[in-house]
Design a protein around this motif. Structure first.
Motif, PDB file in Angstrom:
ATOM      1  N   SER A 124       0.685  -1.180  -0.083  1.00  0.00           N
ATOM      2  CA  SER A 124      -0.058  -0.058  -0.088  1.00  0.00           C
ATOM      3  C   SER A 124       0.802   1.362  -0.018  1.00  0.00           C
ATOM      4  O   SER A 124       0.463   2.253  -0.724  1.00  0.00           O
ATOM      5  N   THR A 125       2.073   1.136   0.584  1.00  0.00           N
ATOM      6  CA  THR A 125       2.834   2.309   0.496  1.00  0.00           C
ATOM      7  C   THR A 125       3.511   2.514  -0.754  1.00  0.00           C
ATOM      8  O   THR A 125       3.588   3.860  -1.238  1.00  0.00           O
ATOM      9  N   VAL A 126       3.693   1.485  -1.749  1.00  0.00           N
ATOM     10  CA  VAL A 126       4.068   1.813  -2.857  1.00  0.00           C
ATOM     11  C   VAL A 126       2.748   2.332  -3.877  1.00  0.00           C
ATOM     12  O   VAL A 126       2.834   3.254  -4.711  1.00  0.00           O
ATOM     13  N   ARG A 127       1.581   1.803  -3.528  1.00  0.00           N
ATOM     14  CA  ARG A 127       0.379   2.406  -4.214  1.00  0.00           C
ATOM     15  C   ARG A 127       0.087   3.878  -4.122  1.00  0.00           C
ATOM     16  O   ARG A 127      -0.348   4.488  -5.104  1.00  0.00           O
ATOM     17  N   ARG A 128       0.270   4.152  -2.829  1.00  0.00           N
ATOM     18  CA  ARG A 128       0.006   5.556  -2.295  1.00  0.00           C
ATOM     19  C   ARG A 128       0.968   6.471  -3.361  1.00  0.00           C
ATOM     20  O   ARG A 128       0.571   7.745  -3.429  1.00  0.00           O
ATOM     21  N   ASN A 129       2.252   6.116  -3.516  1.00  0.00           N
ATOM     22  CA  ASN A 129       3.135   7.019  -4.156  1.00  0.00           C
ATOM     23  C   ASN A 129       3.700   6.215  -5.548  1.00  0.00           C
ATOM     24  O   ASN A 129       4.769   6.198  -5.901  1.00  0.00           O
ATOM     25  N   ALA A 130       2.634   5.366  -6.180  1.00  0.00           N
ATOM     26  CA  ALA A 130       2.967   4.507  -7.200  1.00  0.00           C
ATOM     27  C   ALA A 130       3.661   5.072  -8.343  1.00  0.00           C
ATOM     28  O   ALA A 130       4.727   4.908  -8.848  1.00  0.00           O
ATOM     29  N   ARG A 131       3.493   6.487  -8.630  1.00  0.00           N
ATOM     30  CA  ARG A 131       3.986   7.051  -9.971  1.00  0.00           C
ATOM     31  C   ARG A 131       5.308   7.721  -9.521  1.00  0.00           C
ATOM     32  O   ARG A 131       6.244   7.343 -10.239  1.00  0.00           O
ATOM     33  N   ILE A 132       5.639   8.132  -8.619  1.00  0.00           N
ATOM     34  CA  ILE A 132       6.897   8.494  -8.066  1.00  0.00           C
ATOM     35  C   ILE A 132       7.842   7.507  -7.780  1.00  0.00           C
ATOM     36  O   ILE A 132       9.168   7.332  -8.217  1.00  0.00           O
ATOM     37  N   SER A 133       7.227   6.341  -6.968  1.00  0.00           N
ATOM     38  CA  SER A 133       7.966   5.076  -6.729  1.00  0.00           C
ATOM     39  C   SER A 133       8.536   4.461  -7.933  1.00  0.00           C
ATOM     40  O   SER A 133       9.704   4.197  -8.010  1.00  0.00           O
ATOM     41  N   ALA A 134       7.773   4.277  -9.000  1.00  0.00           N
ATOM     42  CA  ALA A 134       7.982   3.667 -10.308  1.00  0.00           C
ATOM     43  C   ALA A 134       9.085   4.550 -11.039  1.00  0.00           C
ATOM     44  O   ALA A 134      10.076   3.826 -11.544  1.00  0.00           O
ATOM     45  N   ALA A 135       8.879   5.784 -10.911  1.00  0.00           N
ATOM     46  CA  ALA A 135      10.069   6.764 -11.420  1.00  0.00           C
ATOM     47  C   ALA A 135      11.374   6.439 -10.916  1.00  0.00           C
ATOM     48  O   ALA A 135      12.405   6.194 -11.481  1.00  0.00           O
ATOM     49  N   ILE A 136      11.457   6.607  -9.789  1.00  0.00           N
ATOM     50  CA  ILE A 136      12.785   6.459  -8.648  1.00  0.00           C
ATOM     51  C   ILE A 136      13.389   5.051  -9.342  1.00  0.00           C
ATOM     52  O   ILE A 136      14.528   4.962  -9.103  1.00  0.00           O
TER      53      ILE A 136
END
Length: 828
Positions: free
Chosen positions: A93-105
């Motif tokens: 859920s931590t990844v889902r909340r910031n999915a866009r930024i997490s995927a980019a980094i």
């Protein structure tokens, strides 16, 4: 010498040497704000052939070659359990909340892998036997470059106080994604190396995929059902659930090892499927983490250290390649994650900080390196290079981040754009020297801090006192988190109460899990649950929030919450450690009460507050004393410190309270007077406010009073005793008395003792409300202080002179010490 028939004796000796060495180094490096993994890696290197292994007989007697398989067996058992805990840490859920930024980094891993692949070619040509498959070597180097150690990342963010910043939240999300990608890559590499051919590797990967799907669906569904059925979700993991979980961990480890991938993957996969409801994963981590991190993990690091020989780096070429590995690995993470962060809108400084944080290494890279060494893909020299590289990069992360992202430039997730903290223009507080503004003051938003379970009785008492007599509003059960989502509810005319639960952030894995999953703690925390239930039963509007931080950062978290909630008053329950002396007894005579109160002063009252009954209580009291001092100095609002002397829940359900206020004068006393008048708006609260006449000698001793303070005291006393707060008239529940003679402290205590006896007979508790800094000469309490100068000095610095004297008395069931607002205020 080692005896294979009795390996336990040497194993215990090895364990003692390893744990003592790693803990000693951790103690030293913690002062440099370095994570424990640095100390454990360094301890392994020191115990290996690089340092102590060069001493004649050390390796032969302490770490003989024939004992290593036994040491390795126990270390790998611990490693399976640790990877299970790592799986518990990962919250999708931590990844889902910031999915866009997490995927980019996380996409920066492509650059890291590419640089690793480029570096692998010269390394292979100079240091690897040509019989070794180059593609396998390339994959191991690429995966080593791509790894970011998520557990280490959490600890670095915590030590640098970045967990509640925008950078910290995004790095945590990216770290989860990067960790998952890294494990998938490692599984692929291990499958390929163990299989020996592409076709068999595909079969191995297919087998792992099937087992993963089995775990993620039927086993996960069954495990969730069993967790609810056994009551583990509501009450924490039961023995049966814990047993089933541990058996499942080792069964999964056996299957993954049988399929052709390392056993550690099995433990990691089971950690991913444990129910996240009600903090169950945190409770499971708490059950296992101590023995794993203290006993098993140092064993694994030591085994890595025994294979690390920095003496093999004996020429300039080796050190040049080491420097090349460090630079290219750092650049791959820094540029890949940093440029991706910049593209997502972060400032250059923030993007550079994110890139630097992603360079942290640790156990995960050591696992990769050990697998490569055991498979014969890495030579001892190359293995030593990469171990030293992991140590250098992890060690350098903290100082580089502190230089790139200083505290003054950090943007916290609790920051509100339309609210700023002002240091120069000060809004007059309740105790300020503004005569016109003073009577209009009223506490509508109050924050109650809950630190320990023992604080609940005091918090409940104050919440009930603050309840508006006409308030019938239904209690509000909201779940704001310290990270900017909390709101107070102002749809009524009473007092809003915001319960702030403070949880200490320690070095344990479960503590870090709590820090970024505070939303789960809000529902699961027993202290908040009890307080909310109490609020519902009494019809009080209550909001609640959770803050997880190191004890040194508690005060900053409270200040953030004050600003976020627009609070006017901060209430701190303070329960001193129990003393060995018997509890106070109310006698039938005030003279007897005063006589009893003056006996054994040093061994009773000051020991009661500052020492407690043991060395642990003494240390705890000292830590809490420093915490209270920090709050008094940093709080942007008025502070009320409640010292509960009775240590029971009787005062939650008694007939009422009677308040005694000795008014000497000064901002804190004026603030205390307004507070008492607000409390007396309730139907079951009465009060006696006594104006203490002081002579010129007394007036000369002041902490924060100017030359016009006496006139302001006179006006405020007159207006509040005549017109009441907010111009609503004086409450019939308050009796205003002006002493006709110069009273001594003994006279005041005698008066309070009489009040306590009278109120006890009518079923009421006596509460003394005092200003922290009053117009009070030292002759009022100097006799008390002489009996225990050191403790009394610390006590006086914390709660003030008058409260120090009152605390020693058997009179009053509780004290409320009021400190008016300091120089920090907010403007909107």
């Amino acid at each position: 010498m080692f005896n294979a028939e009795e390996p336990l004796k040497l194993w215990i000796v090895q364990l003692g040497v390893i744990v003592v060495t790693s803990q000693f180094l951790a103690l030293i490096l913690s002062r440099m704000r370095q994570p424990t993994v640095i100390a454990e890696i360094a301890a392994g290197i020191i115990l290996g052939p690089t340092a102590l292994g060069r001493i004649p007989g050390f390796a032969e007697y302490i770490f003989p070659t024939s004992s290593i398989p036994y040491l390795s067996l126990t270390a790998n058992i611990g490693l399976i359990l640790f990877l299970f805990i790592v799986g518990l840490e990962i919250d999708i859920s931590t990844v889902r909340r910031n999915a866009r930024i997490s995927a980019a980094i996380s996409s920066g891993i492509i650059l890291s892998f590419s640089l690793g692949a480029l570096m692998s070619l010269p390394l292979y040509n100079y240091f690897i036997d040509p019989s070794t498959n180059y593609s396998h070597f390339l994959l191991f180097v690429g995966v080593s470059y791509s790894i970011t150690a998520f557990p280490v990342l959490c600890r670095i963010l915590s030590s640098l106080k970045l967990l509640d910043t925008n950078v910290g939240v995004c790095v945590l999300s990216a770290g989860v994604g990067n960790d998952i990608i890294g494990w998938i890559l490692l599984a692929f590499v291990v499958a390929l190396v163990n299989a020996g051919s592409g076709y068999i590797a595909i079969q191995v990967l297919f087998g792992i995929l099937v087992w993963t799907l089995v775990l993620m669906f039927p086993v996960r569904i069954a495990l969730h059902w069993f967790a609810r059925r056994s009551g583990s979700v509501e009450n924490g993991p039961s023995i049966t659930f814990l047993t089933v979980t541990v058996l499942l961990v080792f069964a999964s480890a056996y299957l993954t090892d049988y399929i052709g991938v390392q056993a550690i993957f099995g433990g990691f996969l089971v950690g991913l499927i444990i129910p996240r409801e009600n903090g169950l994963t945190i409770s499971l981590a708490e059950k296992l983490e101590d023995v794993v991190t203290i006993v098993f993990l140092p064993l694994y690091f030591t085994i890595s250290g025994l294979f690390t020989n920095l003496g093999l780096l004996d020429g300039p070429l080796s050190w040049i390649f080491l420097a090349g590995i460090v630079i290219t690995d750092w650049l791959g993470k820094f540029c890949g994650a940093g440029l991706a962060s910049r593209a997502m809108g972060f400032q250059w400084r923030e993007a550079a900080t994110i890139g630097t944080l992603m360079t942290s290494k640790g156990l995960v890279e050591l696992i990769v390196l050990n697998i490569g060494l055991q498979a014969g893909i890495l030579t001892p020299r190359v293995f030593s290079m990469f171990v030293l590289e992991a140590l250098i990069l992890t060690f350098s992360t903290s100082p580089i981040v502190e230089a790139l992202y200083p505290v003054k430039l950090r943007l916290r997730v609790t920051d509100i754009p339309n609210r700023t903290v002002a240091r120069q223009e000060i809004t007059p507080p309740l105790g300020a020297d503004s005569i016109q503004d003073f009577p209009a003051s009223h506490y509508s938003n109050v924050i109650v801090v809950l630190d320990k379970l023992e604080h609940l009785p005091g918090a409940m008492s104050i919440a009930k006192l603050l309840r508006s007599p006409a308030s019938t509003t239904r209690a509000i059960d909201n779940s704001p988190v310290i990270k900017g989502e909390a709101e107070l509810y102002n749809n009524h005319n009473g007092t809003n109460i915001d319960a702030l639960r403070l949880i200490e952030l320690t070095d344990r894995t479960s503590a870090y899990m709590k820090s970024y999953r505070a939303d789960l703690l809000h529902e699961a925390d027993p202290i908040l649950s009890i307080f909310r239930s109490f609020a519902r039963l009494n019809g009080m509007p209550v909001a609640s929030s959770v803050a997880v931080a190191s004890r040194n950062n508690f005060a900053a978290c409270i200040v953030d919450r004050i600003i976020e909630a627009d609070a006017q008053l901060l209430f701190l329950p303070w329960l001193p450690p129990p003393s060995s002396s018997p509890p106070p007894v109310i006698t039938a005579s005030a003279d007897l009460a005063i006589s009893a109160s003056t006996q054994s002063t040093a061994s009773r009252a000051f020991d009661y507050l500052m020492h407690g009954g043991s060395a642990h209580d003494h240390t705890s009291a000292r830590l809490h004393t420093h915490f209270i001092k920090d709050i008094f100095s940093q709080s942007p609002v008025d502070v009320a410190l409640f010292i509960d002397k009775r240590r029971d829940l009787d005062d939650v359900s008694l007939n009422g309270h009677h308040i005694f206020l000795p008014f000497f004068g000064g901002p804190d006393d004026r603030c205390a007077l307004a507070f008492v008048l607000q409390l007396c708006m309730g139907s079951n609260v009465t009060a006696t406010a006594m104006r203490i006449e002081t002579d010129s000698e007394c007036d000369s001793y002041t902490d924060q009073i100017d030359s016009s303070g006496s006139e302001i005291d006179d006006v405020c006393w007159e207006k509040l005793s005549t017109h009441g707060p907010r111009g609503m008239g004086c409450s019939p529940h308050v009796e205003f008395i002006t002493s006709s003679t110069k009273m001594t402290m003994e006279d005041i205590r005698r008066h309070v003792a009489n009040e306590q006896i009278t109120q006890a007979q009518s079923g009421k508790h006596l509460l003394a409300v005092l200003g922290r800094s009053s117009r009070l000469h030292r002759r009022y309490y100097s006799g008390l202080l002489q009996e225990n100068i050191n403790v009394a000095s610390d006590l006086e610095d914390t709660i003030g002179a008058l409260a120090s004297a009152f605390l020693d008395s058997n009179t009053a069931d509780g004290l409320v010490v009021i400190k008016s607002r300091g120089p920090f205020v907010w403007t909107q």
